[in-house]
Design an enzyme around this catalytic site. Structure first.
Site, PDB file in Angstrom:
ATOM      1  CB  ALA B  13      37.834  38.294 -21.904  1.00 32.69           C
ATOM      2  CB  SER B  43      30.914  39.962 -22.903  1.00 31.60           C
ATOM      3  OG  SER B  43      31.284  40.970 -22.035  1.00 31.60           O
ATOM      4  CB  CYS B  47      38.516  29.672 -25.927  1.00 34.37           C
ATOM      5  SG  CYS B  47      39.132  31.098 -25.038  1.00 34.37           S
ATOM      6  NE  ARG B  74      26.602  43.852 -14.445  1.00 32.04           N
ATOM      7  CZ  ARG B  74      26.715  42.937 -13.492  1.00 32.04           C
ATOM      8  NH1 ARG B  74      25.765  42.045 -13.322  1.00 32.04           N
ATOM      9  NH2 ARG B  74      27.764  42.904 -12.710  1.00 32.04           N
ATOM     10  CB  VAL B  84      39.379  53.414 -30.094  1.00 34.32           C
ATOM     11  CG1 VAL B  84      40.377  54.479 -29.657  1.00 34.32           C
ATOM     12  CG2 VAL B  84      38.190  53.351 -29.132  1.00 34.32           C
ATOM     13  CG  ASN B 312      37.628  36.242 -18.343  1.00 35.56           C
ATOM     14  OD1 ASN B 312      36.603  36.867 -18.122  1.00 35.56           O
ATOM     15  ND2 ASN B 312      37.808  35.530 -19.440  1.00 35.56           N
ATOM     16  CD1 TRP B 441      53.050   3.967  -7.126  1.00 34.38           C
ATOM     17  CD2 TRP B 441      53.754   5.940  -6.356  1.00 34.38           C
ATOM     18  NE1 TRP B 441      53.821   3.744  -6.012  1.00 34.38           N
ATOM     19  CE2 TRP B 441      54.271   4.932  -5.516  1.00 34.38           C
ATOM     20  CE3 TRP B 441      54.071   7.275  -6.059  1.00 34.38           C
ATOM     21  CZ2 TRP B 441      55.077   5.203  -4.408  1.00 34.38           C
ATOM     22  CZ3 TRP B 441      54.874   7.539  -4.959  1.00 34.38           C
ATOM     23  CH2 TRP B 441      55.367   6.519  -4.155  1.00 34.38           C
ATOM     24  NE  ARG B 449      58.478   6.381  -7.176  1.00 26.98           N
ATOM     25  CZ  ARG B 449      57.958   5.160  -7.298  1.00 26.98           C
ATOM     26  NH1 ARG B 449      56.633   5.001  -7.400  1.00 26.98           N
ATOM     27  NH2 ARG B 449      58.727   4.109  -7.312  1.00 26.98           N
TER      28      ARG B 449
END
Lengths: 460, 460
Positions: B13, B43, B47, B74, B84, B312, B441, B449
């Site tokens: 992400a 990507s 979850c 892209r 790595v 994200n 309410w 309250r």
């Protein structure tokens, strides 16, 4: 010392909430409370009427929060079917008429007075509008009359006049009762409480539900049959057969008594109060609920907004202040949520035309997103429109149209409006995320991001 | 002039959101982007794994937001199965090992570096904990392995170790697959992300769902069968037969590389950054997602919170800043929402123990209300607990346990916390009301309250 006398005019949400709260704070020997209610019902949820009519709720008992007997057990002298016909402020008394007792009149003195007279449905002065079979749905008495009328209807065609909240909720109710429903709306789109582009989404969804929704329809009258009962609604262009007609044209503040007594009214005809819900210029008179104007915190203007949730809050505030405590009602941001079948419709803050009207310059964005993670079962599209002030980026309003879980998302924007947040601040909001509840970017955050970019691009 | 080199460590992400955002702002001839991901997936929504395992979602493809191919289209050079293994900050390069190519190693230079190395599941060093049949559920690779293990399992008994978010979500997933599920939790109640009184409500509901939930259970090891596969989980008191074991013990920041490179870590082991997600003291290195600590805006403390929604946001902020734009991540208020079957569980702000730990004096209230108007079909009870600071009345936290529509109500409190509202200010919030959506309410208002009264009663 004799108890102080509190008189309450109107025994629904505001009146009885005020009574209950005042009673909590002050004992009967300190404060005597008398409430007059002209209908057969007190302390009820008028908002529940469409669901009673639709058969989802067993009415009317289920809609009653507290019965007259329960109120009386708490030392509140609630007098049903008593209409207050005059306020005599000089002598500190109200005149009442007993509606079930030959119209017997009497006077009751007060030290403190609460006006909770509510609103009355708009009913245009058109031919046939008062015919049997034409119904408003403002009170439980109205709901009962409509249900009787449905039982007596010769066929199953219903026309609803007006496609606002009440109109669309009643359309759903009548669909549930297997009526063919036509909704006539004067505006360009249903839900004129939304901008037209968002209203168009509602129109599309209503048509898909089999609700004929006629836009730009100016109603000219109601035609009646030989018995005088409504049989059709006419517009400038057409005639719509109707075995029953429901009016959903909104309401006006019911302030006839207040006006006659010279109390201050605003442009909409609602009573003007201070932050403690005390009528302006009056030491001992409070007012709240559908008969007052409230401050719109976003536009800075006074508005008339008839909503049970405000009415209850007003009642609490009045009761606290009348009872010697302290509370204020700071105002509203214009939040409303509704649904027609499975379509959820919500708004908060200002529409485009409202923002224009108060001189705000703004940008608008609309995003389509899903209520849940796109891959999670039940993910459905929802549209979020957001208005932000140019230059400052302050949030001005949000409108939402979508399915399950869409509507209450408006609350996030309602709190952000109250706090005066910018849309850029909103992009960082820590909203609940898990796939069954939201995409990883909640739709409100997606809209806030797009609005942030739009504010930046728009410059000053 | 040659393009600047951006290297991203971790292709989930944060890493890929940063890559995408940076690419939007800067063209390939200005900024070359290389991202290394050691797993088979990039990507994706971790979850979503419980819902994939539970069979509600077709995985893993549905959980992938954007494929490697789409990223490459892209102009993002995403290299899968590249681990790595070293950060050489002095020479501005990272060492990688190709996991599917005989472990071939090479160095890649960078001008700017993004660390998005995520988190690793806690796995206590107990006998048998690494046996086949014992699974974490942190990555799609983990999800795949668990599904294979379920197919191979000799019976249908599952033990879940840990009753936090992952634990309860996995319990639901396994119930959906017709497993007999036992959840072992070391704390006094499940969901130790809630106060124990609210956790007790979760316990009760889980038991009613047929999920055996053992509290105060200290796991001592995993017993294996003749083939070395897990066959039972032992605690100090008992032995729980298991055909499969799922570990839901939370995660730690994965910062081994960063630590070796001498980058600053906080108490939890997460990287420390500034508001723009730049690693403290570093000009050209950013970090975000599950490998960093974030500022808790309520307590003023740094915390490690592994959540896709933060990851994200971090990615967006990093991408904007790396790409020459400007964005900040101000912090979190600790919002989380989850569900186990139809029970929704949410929190935001501080728990009692967290408020104590930072020296806050506070009051707590708990209310039971309904998600919808009490009379509306589907009205179900929900509990709302609220913490407010003594004297100031500032909201400190909210916890919610209930059914449909309960969980996302926490967002109202999340925004109120962000805005620093008092509980008394919250009582006037203009939240959406209609019977299908809320009682007149809203439960959050009811809690506000009650909290307002508690603050007043508590004095200083």
């Amino acid at each position: 010392m004799a108890a102080e006398q509190l008189v309450i005019v109107g025994g629904d949400a505001t009146g009885m909430a005020a009574a209950s709260q005042a009673r909590r704070l002050r004992k009967p020997d300190e404060l005597a409370i008398t409430a007059f209610e002209r209908s057969h019902f007190a302390s009820y949820s008028a908002c529940g009427i469409p669901y009673w009519v639709g058969g989802e709720v067993d009415g009317p008992d289920a809609l009653i929060a507290r019965t007259p007997k329960e109120h009386r057990a708490r030392d509140i002298d609630l007098r049903m079917r008593h209409e207050v016909t005059e306020l005599d402020l000089e002598r500190g008394r109200v005149r009442t008429r007993e509606l079930d007792n030959g119209g017997r009149e009497s006077w009751t003195g007060f030290d403190k007075l609460v006006l909770a007279t509510g609103a009355r449905p708009r009913r245009p002065g058109l031919p046939g509008i008062d015919a049997p079979g034409v119904h408003g749905v403002q009170t439980l008495d109205d709901g009962r009359a409509l249900l009787d009328s449905l039982d007596a209807a010769p066929g199953r065609r219903a026309v609803v006049v007006g496609a606002g909240y009440i109109g669309v909720e009643m359309a759903e109710a009548l669909i549930r009762r297997d009526y063919e429903v036509t909704v006539l709306e004067q505006s360009a789109q249903p839900m004129s409480t939304l901008d037209p582009d968002m209203g168009a989404l509602v129109h599309e969804a209503m048509c898909a539900m089999g609700i004929e929704t006629v836009r730009g329809a100016t109603v000219t009258g109601v035609l009646t049959d030989g018995d005088g009962r409504a049989r059709a609604v006419t517009t400038e262009d057409a005639e719509y057969p109707a075995d029953v007609v429901v009016l959903g044209l909104g309401v006006r503040p019911e302030t006839t008594l207040a006006a006659a007594a010279g109390l201050p009214l605003g442009e909409s005809g609602g009573l003007l109060t201070d932050l403690g819900m005390r009528v302006r210029g009056q030491e001992h008179i409070w007012a709240g609920g559908d008969c007052v104007e409230v401050l719109d915190l976003v536009s800075g203007q006074l508005r008339h907004i008839a909503l049970g949730t405000h009415a209850n809050k007003h009642g609490q505030v009045i009761g606290a202040n009348v009872g010697g405590g302290y509370a204020t009602f700071p105002g509203v941001v214009g939040t409303a949520v509704s649904k027609v079948c499975d379509l959820e419709i919500a708004r908060t803050g200002l529409l485009e035309r409202q923002a224009h009207a108060v001189g705000l310059r703004f940008v608008t964005v609309t995003v389509e997103a899903t209520n849940r993670a796109g891959y999670y079962p039940g993910a459905r599209p929802m549209h979020v429109k957001m208005l932000a002030e140019r230059r400052t980026g302050r949030l001005l309003g949000v409108q939402i149209v979508g399915r399950e879980g869409a509507g209450k998302r408006v609350d996030v924007a309602a709190v952000a409006l109250t706090a005066g947040m910018t849309v850029e601040q909103m992009t960082a909001l820590d909203l609940g995320y898990a796939p069954p509840f939201s995409p990883v970017w909640d739709p409100v955050l997606v809209a806030a991001r797009k609005a942030t970019a739009a504010v930046r691009d728009a410059g000053a």
